[in-house]
Motif scaffolding. Sequence first.
Motif, PDB file in Angstrom:
ATOM      1  N   ARG A  13     -27.126 -59.243 -29.398  1.00 27.38           N
ATOM      2  CA  ARG A  13     -28.031 -59.304 -28.415  1.00 27.38           C
ATOM      3  C   ARG A  13     -26.657 -59.862 -27.165  1.00 27.38           C
ATOM      4  N   GLN A  14     -25.706 -59.303 -27.406  1.00 25.87           N
ATOM      5  CA  GLN A  14     -24.826 -59.533 -26.143  1.00 25.87           C
ATOM      6  C   GLN A  14     -24.096 -57.594 -25.692  1.00 25.87           C
ATOM      7  N   ASP A  16     -25.702 -55.211 -24.138  1.00 24.04           N
ATOM      8  CA  ASP A  16     -25.897 -55.057 -22.704  1.00 24.04           C
ATOM      9  C   ASP A  16     -25.706 -55.777 -21.926  1.00 24.04           C
ATOM     10  N   GLN A  17     -25.387 -56.916 -22.342  1.00 29.05           N
ATOM     11  CA  GLN A  17     -24.109 -58.009 -21.284  1.00 29.05           C
ATOM     12  C   GLN A  17     -23.040 -57.477 -21.246  1.00 29.05           C
ATOM     13  N   TYR A  19     -22.156 -54.450 -21.278  1.00 29.01           N
ATOM     14  CA  TYR A  19     -22.120 -52.941 -20.967  1.00 29.01           C
ATOM     15  C   TYR A  19     -21.859 -52.300 -19.291  1.00 29.01           C
ATOM     16  N   GLN A  58     -14.780 -64.754 -24.303  1.00 28.97           N
ATOM     17  CA  GLN A  58     -15.511 -64.939 -23.208  1.00 28.97           C
ATOM     18  C   GLN A  58     -15.273 -66.325 -23.315  1.00 28.97           C
ATOM     19  N   TYR A  63     -20.109 -65.801 -20.451  1.00 30.66           N
ATOM     20  CA  TYR A  63     -19.735 -64.594 -19.492  1.00 30.66           C
ATOM     21  C   TYR A  63     -18.477 -63.534 -20.409  1.00 30.66           C
TER      22      TYR A  63
END
Length: 172
Positions: A13-14, A16-17, A19, A58, A63
């Motif tokens: 799920r991360q 795309d984060q 990218y 992170q 983040y």
Amino acid sequence: MDDGFIAKPLAKRQIDQAYPLVRAVAPGLEVAQWRAFAGALIGRPGPSVAPSGIMTAQNGHGYIHGLFSYTRDQHLHHGPILSVENFIVLDLFDPAAAAATLLRAMDAVAKALGCSAIHTNLAGPPVAPPQPGGGMLDRFREEGHAPEALRLCKRLARANDNNALDSAVRAD
């Protein structure tokens, strides 16, 4: 201090984060390429460390400030090794702390996978000193090869402790 960073495997799920972080060092990379690359490396979460994956640094809010991709490979001289690529850190305030978190995670992953060495390819061509009469690097260049990375090697004491990640890495 790097108390604000934690090493965690990149979750599906991360992808795309992560990218924008990857795109900062590979501006021509399309999102579909990144998704395919990351998706192929990320295994299903389980009780042990996957033989390939992407590890992130992170902050407490989730983040991503850094990452590296890895695979467990065999090497002629070292036996089982952790091959690390795409070591990226982008943090405006404390990049050294994010990098330190990733370096500790690299050691923990290698130990958990029973590796005797870590080979890390850092982006950017190394500077090779000229060799009198031409050398091996010159022969490669003549055949169309060009340096793209600097490879580093860290030798480890061989251990196969699957709990090595407990103190350095938290699963998602």
